[in-house]
Structure formats: structure tokens, C-alpha cells
Design a protein around this motif. Structure first.
Motif, PDB file in Angstrom:
ATOM      1  N   GLY A  22       0.838  -1.190   0.000  1.00 21.18           N
ATOM      2  CA  GLY A  22       0.000   0.000   0.000  1.00 21.18           C
ATOM      3  C   GLY A  22       0.873   1.240   0.000  1.00 21.18           C
ATOM      4  O   GLY A  22       2.095   1.167   0.084  1.00 21.18           O
ATOM      5  N   GLY A  23       0.228   2.387  -0.102  1.00 23.54           N
ATOM      6  CA  GLY A  23       0.964   3.640  -0.192  1.00 23.54           C
ATOM      7  C   GLY A  23       1.146   4.301   1.159  1.00 23.54           C
ATOM      8  O   GLY A  23       0.647   3.838   2.176  1.00 23.54           O
ATOM      9  N   THR A  24       1.895   5.394   1.158  1.00 20.31           N
ATOM     10  CA  THR A  24       2.156   6.169   2.370  1.00 20.31           C
ATOM     11  C   THR A  24       1.753   7.619   2.117  1.00 20.31           C
ATOM     12  O   THR A  24       2.054   8.165   1.059  1.00 20.31           O
ATOM     13  CB  THR A  24       3.660   6.112   2.724  1.00 20.31           C
ATOM     14  N   ILE A  25       1.039   8.216   3.085  1.00 22.08           N
ATOM     15  CA  ILE A  25       0.732   9.643   3.011  1.00 22.08           C
ATOM     16  C   ILE A  25       1.429  10.305   4.194  1.00 22.08           C
ATOM     17  O   ILE A  25       1.267   9.873   5.339  1.00 22.08           O
ATOM     18  CB  ILE A  25      -0.791   9.908   3.095  1.00 22.08           C
ATOM     19  N   THR A  26       2.237  11.324   3.906  1.00 19.72           N
ATOM     20  CA  THR A  26       2.893  12.074   4.968  1.00 19.72           C
ATOM     21  C   THR A  26       2.434  13.524   4.892  1.00 19.72           C
ATOM     22  O   THR A  26       1.935  13.970   3.854  1.00 19.72           O
ATOM     23  CB  THR A  26       4.430  12.042   4.828  1.00 19.72           C
ATOM     24  N   GLY A  27       2.611  14.247   5.978  1.00 17.87           N
ATOM     25  CA  GLY A  27       2.228  15.656   5.951  1.00 17.87           C
ATOM     26  C   GLY A  27       2.531  16.350   7.256  1.00 17.87           C
ATOM     27  O   GLY A  27       3.151  15.783   8.163  1.00 17.87           O
ATOM     28  N   MET A  28       2.096  17.615   7.326  1.00 18.75           N
ATOM     29  CA  MET A  28       2.324  18.455   8.497  1.00 18.75           C
ATOM     30  C   MET A  28       1.035  19.179   8.844  1.00 18.75           C
ATOM     31  O   MET A  28       0.280  19.567   7.943  1.00 18.75           O
ATOM     32  CB  MET A  28       3.362  19.546   8.192  1.00 18.75           C
ATOM     33  N   VAL A  29       0.809  19.389  10.139  1.00 16.69           N
ATOM     34  CA  VAL A  29      -0.303  20.216  10.600  1.00 16.69           C
ATOM     35  C   VAL A  29       0.308  21.484  11.202  1.00 16.69           C
ATOM     36  O   VAL A  29       1.122  21.414  12.133  1.00 16.69           O
ATOM     37  CB  VAL A  29      -1.165  19.490  11.659  1.00 16.69           C
ATOM     38  N   LEU A  30      -0.066  22.638  10.613  1.00 15.37           N
ATOM     39  CA  LEU A  30       0.550  23.918  11.002  1.00 15.37           C
ATOM     40  C   LEU A  30      -0.511  24.947  11.375  1.00 15.37           C
ATOM     41  O   LEU A  30      -1.660  24.851  10.945  1.00 15.37           O
ATOM     42  CB  LEU A  30       1.374  24.472   9.830  1.00 15.37           C
ATOM     43  N   ARG A  31      -0.091  25.953  12.134  1.00 13.14           N
ATOM     44  CA  ARG A  31      -0.986  27.076  12.456  1.00 13.14           C
ATOM     45  C   ARG A  31      -1.094  27.994  11.255  1.00 13.14           C
ATOM     46  O   ARG A  31      -0.099  28.327  10.631  1.00 13.14           O
ATOM     47  CB  ARG A  31      -0.445  27.882  13.638  1.00 13.14           C
ATOM     48  N   ALA A  37       4.307  24.560  14.039  1.00 11.58           N
ATOM     49  CA  ALA A  37       3.806  23.181  14.091  1.00 11.58           C
ATOM     50  C   ALA A  37       2.747  23.019  15.179  1.00 11.58           C
ATOM     51  O   ALA A  37       2.829  23.642  16.234  1.00 11.58           O
ATOM     52  CB  ALA A  37       4.967  22.229  14.346  1.00 11.58           C
ATOM     53  N   ILE A  38       1.745  22.173  14.906  1.00 13.25           N
ATOM     54  CA  ILE A  38       0.726  21.844  15.911  1.00 13.25           C
ATOM     55  C   ILE A  38       0.944  20.396  16.334  1.00 13.25           C
ATOM     56  O   ILE A  38       0.824  19.470  15.536  1.00 13.25           O
ATOM     57  CB  ILE A  38      -0.702  22.031  15.357  1.00 13.25           C
ATOM     58  N   THR A  39       1.311  20.210  17.604  1.00 10.76           N
ATOM     59  CA  THR A  39       1.543  18.883  18.163  1.00 10.76           C
ATOM     60  C   THR A  39       0.225  18.315  18.676  1.00 10.76           C
ATOM     61  O   THR A  39      -0.589  19.050  19.216  1.00 10.76           O
ATOM     62  CB  THR A  39       2.544  18.988  19.336  1.00 10.76           C
ATOM     63  N   GLY A  40       0.029  17.000  18.500  1.00  9.74           N
ATOM     64  CA  GLY A  40      -1.137  16.342  19.085  1.00  9.74           C
ATOM     65  C   GLY A  40      -2.436  16.563  18.356  1.00  9.74           C
ATOM     66  O   GLY A  40      -3.505  16.318  18.899  1.00  9.74           O
ATOM     67  N   ALA A  41      -2.365  17.038  17.093  1.00  8.47           N
ATOM     68  CA  ALA A  41      -3.599  17.178  16.302  1.00  8.47           C
ATOM     69  C   ALA A  41      -4.070  15.789  15.895  1.00  8.47           C
ATOM     70  O   ALA A  41      -3.274  14.885  15.664  1.00  8.47           O
ATOM     71  CB  ALA A  41      -3.349  18.032  15.062  1.00  8.47           C
ATOM     72  N   SER A  42      -5.367  15.622  15.822  1.00  8.45           N
ATOM     73  CA  SER A  42      -5.981  14.365  15.403  1.00  8.45           C
ATOM     74  C   SER A  42      -6.135  14.392  13.890  1.00  8.45           C
ATOM     75  O   SER A  42      -6.746  15.311  13.361  1.00  8.45           O
ATOM     76  CB  SER A  42      -7.340  14.343  16.069  1.00  8.45           C
ATOM     77  N   VAL A  43      -5.563  13.401  13.187  1.00 11.98           N
ATOM     78  CA  VAL A  43      -5.586  13.396  11.724  1.00 11.98           C
ATOM     79  C   VAL A  43      -6.252  12.106  11.232  1.00 11.98           C
ATOM     80  O   VAL A  43      -5.907  11.016  11.685  1.00 11.98           O
ATOM     81  CB  VAL A  43      -4.148  13.499  11.139  1.00 11.98           C
ATOM     82  N   GLY A  62       3.038  14.677  15.462  1.00 14.25           N
ATOM     83  CA  GLY A  62       4.141  14.660  16.429  1.00 14.25           C
ATOM     84  C   GLY A  62       4.598  16.058  16.812  1.00 14.25           C
ATOM     85  O   GLY A  62       3.962  17.058  16.476  1.00 14.25           O
ATOM     86  N   GLN A  63       5.735  16.126  17.512  1.00 14.28           N
ATOM     87  CA  GLN A  63       6.294  17.396  18.008  1.00 14.28           C
ATOM     88  C   GLN A  63       6.471  18.431  16.906  1.00 14.28           C
ATOM     89  O   GLN A  63       6.300  19.613  17.118  1.00 14.28           O
ATOM     90  CB  GLN A  63       7.675  17.140  18.647  1.00 14.28           C
ATOM     91  N   PHE A  67       2.815  13.968  10.414  1.00 11.72           N
ATOM     92  CA  PHE A  67       2.021  12.746  10.553  1.00 11.72           C
ATOM     93  C   PHE A  67       2.304  11.831   9.363  1.00 11.72           C
ATOM     94  O   PHE A  67       2.733  12.294   8.307  1.00 11.72           O
ATOM     95  CB  PHE A  67       0.521  13.060  10.647  1.00 11.72           C
ATOM     96  N   THR A  68       2.070  10.525   9.563  1.00  8.51           N
ATOM     97  CA  THR A  68       2.279   9.538   8.498  1.00  8.51           C
ATOM     98  C   THR A  68       1.187   8.485   8.556  1.00  8.51           C
ATOM     99  O   THR A  68       0.877   7.961   9.626  1.00  8.51           O
ATOM    100  CB  THR A  68       3.654   8.829   8.663  1.00  8.51           C
ATOM    101  N   PHE A  69       0.583   8.193   7.401  1.00  9.11           N
ATOM    102  CA  PHE A  69      -0.320   7.046   7.246  1.00  9.11           C
ATOM    103  C   PHE A  69       0.425   6.040   6.376  1.00  9.11           C
ATOM    104  O   PHE A  69       0.897   6.404   5.295  1.00  9.11           O
ATOM    105  CB  PHE A  69      -1.613   7.445   6.523  1.00  9.11           C
ATOM    106  N   GLU A  70       0.512   4.780   6.829  1.00 10.08           N
ATOM    107  CA  GLU A  70       1.197   3.759   6.033  1.00 10.08           C
ATOM    108  C   GLU A  70       0.223   2.662   5.638  1.00 10.08           C
ATOM    109  O   GLU A  70      -0.790   2.455   6.289  1.00 10.08           O
ATOM    110  CB  GLU A  70       2.367   3.170   6.834  1.00 10.08           C
TER     111      GLU A  70
END
Length: 199
Positions: A22-31, A37-43, A62-63, A67-70
Motif C-alpha cells: 500500500g501507499g504512504t501519506i505524509t504531511g504536516m499540521v501547522l498554524r 507546528a501543531i503537536t497532538g492534532a488528530s488526523v 508529532g512534536q 504525521f504519516t499514514f502507512e
């Protein structure tokens, strides 16, 4: 290649099995405001068909906001992130193809709207028994809940602009309740309202 049923209880000669990771989706959650960076966001990642893949598996940023979906099956996905006190954000149309990793996804969460209000026509001693629930997208939607203080005031943070139904309620069942529908403007950062009980 061809399909063939085999008996898995014994050895089969000349059999090759290939499993797809399967594939991998990576990314960042930012203000939204400053790009921090926003730590502890639910994705969460949901498939184009509406259902969450793999039973609704979610991850937490993360810190560094990463985030990563595998192990994601090929397809088109919407990635949604939420964090307390901030508006929910999403990235739509993220395409996962076999053997390829899509570009990293960036989701920015804004400050959200702070809603303040008060309930009217309720005795002062009964005020602390009340809570106010804000429900977006009809009565079956996701909601935020706030306590009511002794003077009848309540506050909710991190709401999104748009229609919202407010329900003030005392006790769990059989208590008094009143509701009010409001529309929070797109540009608003604060919004004030009242919920009136019949006299």
C-alpha cells in the motif's frame, strides 16, 4: 499471472505470493497564522467513497506537526485534521497510486471563533445545572459543550463559521431545554448570543 485456489495447510511447490504494502501519506499540521507546528492534532484519512479506510484508523501529529499514514490502498483520499481550540482543516483529492508516494500534505488550522453567550429567564440558583451544546450540520452533527456559570454565561472556543444550533439543557433527561439557531459569519473571530427560555 493467474488466479488459483490452493490448500494452505500443505506446502505448494512453485508458488510465488506477492503482497502489496500500500501507499504512504505524509504531511504536516501547522498554524494558519504563523506556520508553527501543531503537536497532538488528530488526523484522519477518508476514502473518496466516504468511509474511513481500515476502519477509521487515525494518527496524531508529532512534536514537529508531522504525521504519516502507512499501508494505504490506492485511491483518492481526504485528510482531515483537528486540534482543540482551532478550526478543523482538510486537504482533499490526495491520490495514492501503487508504488508511488504522493507529495507531503500541508494542513493549516486557523484560530477558530470564540462564542460567548448567556441564557435568560432561568433562576440564578439553577444556572450551574445547565450546559450549552453547539451542534454544526444539523442535530446529528459533531458538537462542542460548555458549562454555564452562576450568572448564566457560557463560552465555546475554536468553532467554525457557518450555521450552528445551540441547545441549553439542564440535567440529563427530563430537564428543561431551549435551542437557538445562529449563523457565524466567515470573517468573525468572536460571536455573542443569548438563549431565551420561555417565561
Amino acid at each position: 499471472p493467474h488466479d488459483e485456489e490452493i490448500n494452505a495447510t500443505r506446502d505448494v511447490e512453485g508458488l510465488k505470493v506477492s503482497l502489496s504494502r500500500g501507499g504512504t501519506i505524509t504531511g504536516m499540521v501547522l498554524r494558519e497564522e504563523d506556520g508553527s507546528a501543531i503537536t497532538g492534532a488528530s488526523v484522519m484519512a477518508s476514502g473518496a467513497g466516504g468511509g474511513f479506510f481500515a476502519g477509521g484508523r487515525g494518527v496524531t501529529s508529532g512534536q514537529d506537526g508531522a504525521f504519516t499514514f502507512e499501508g494505504i490502498p490506492a485511491g483518492r483520499y481526504t485528510i482531515r485534521a483537528e486540534a482543540t481550540g482551532l478550526r478543523t482543516g482538510s486537504a482533499e483529492g490526495v491520490v495514492v497510486t501503487q508504488g508511488a508516494t504522493p507529495a507531503p500534505v500541508e494542513i493549516r488550522l486557523g484560530g477558530g471563533v470564540t462564542l460567548t453567550g448567556s441564557i435568560l429567564n432561568v433562576k440564578e440558583e439553577e444556572m450551574p445545572q445547565f450546559t450549552v451544546r453547539g451542534v454544526a450540520g444539523g442535530l446529528g452533527g459533531f458538537g462542542a459543550t460548555a458549562p454555564v456559570d452562576a450568572s448564566g454565561h457560557f463560552e465555546m472556543k475554536g468553532l467554525s463559521a457557518g450555521p450552528l444550533t445551540l441547545i441549553a439543557q439542564s440535567g440529563l433527561l427530563g430537564g428543561r431545554s431551549a435551542s437557538k439557531s445562529i449563523e457565524i459569519p466567515q470573517s468573525a473571530t468572536t460571536f455573542e448570543t443569548t438563549i431565551e427560555f420561555p417565561k
